[in-house]
Scaffold this active site. Sequence first.
Site, PDB file in Angstrom:
ATOM      1  NE  ARG A  81      -4.061  -1.781   0.645  1.00 36.51           N
ATOM      2  CZ  ARG A  81      -4.699  -2.366  -0.464  1.00 36.51           C
ATOM      3  NH1 ARG A  81      -3.858  -2.163  -1.689  1.00 36.51           N
ATOM      4  NH2 ARG A  81      -5.448  -3.372  -0.385  1.00 36.51           N
ATOM      5  CE1 TYR A  96       9.654 -19.541  -5.458  1.00 31.56           C
ATOM      6  CE2 TYR A  96       9.584 -19.505  -7.794  1.00 31.56           C
ATOM      7  CZ  TYR A  96       8.834 -19.566  -6.710  1.00 31.56           C
ATOM      8  OH  TYR A  96       7.567 -20.336  -6.319  1.00 31.56           O
ATOM      9  NE  ARG A 143       9.354 -24.655  -8.583  1.00 33.25           N
ATOM     10  CZ  ARG A 143       8.298 -24.456  -9.439  1.00 33.25           C
ATOM     11  NH1 ARG A 143       7.304 -23.662  -9.133  1.00 33.25           N
ATOM     12  NH2 ARG A 143       8.439 -24.846 -10.542  1.00 33.25           N
TER      13      ARG A 143
END
Length: 108
Positions: free
Chosen positions: A48, A92, A100
């Site tokens: 935000r 990643y 991964r």
Amino acid sequence: MLTRGVRGATTIEANSPEANDLDVEYVASAFFTVTPDLNAEFPAIAARNMGWNTVALLCGHEMNKPGALPMTLRVLLHVNTEKAAREIKHVYLRGARVLRPDIDTEIR
């Protein structure tokens, strides 16, 4: 236009509320998870503060599994795109690359 899931993760060097700036024009929603050792701020608050005011955001904790990679922030973005699923690049970074090893996570 389709909505696709984009996955990513990174390890965090310090438990602080700082975050990187991202372009979110086509992001419909983001689901952030953090390991239990990251509690300085909700990732959604950081998003935000970066201007993600029209994106649906949600935060959660990863399982506190013994031996799991610490200081890790994960994200699942739902993005509107014309790309096929095979064209989506999951990213990643830093120490999270071990999560991964089967995919190329280099950013070009």
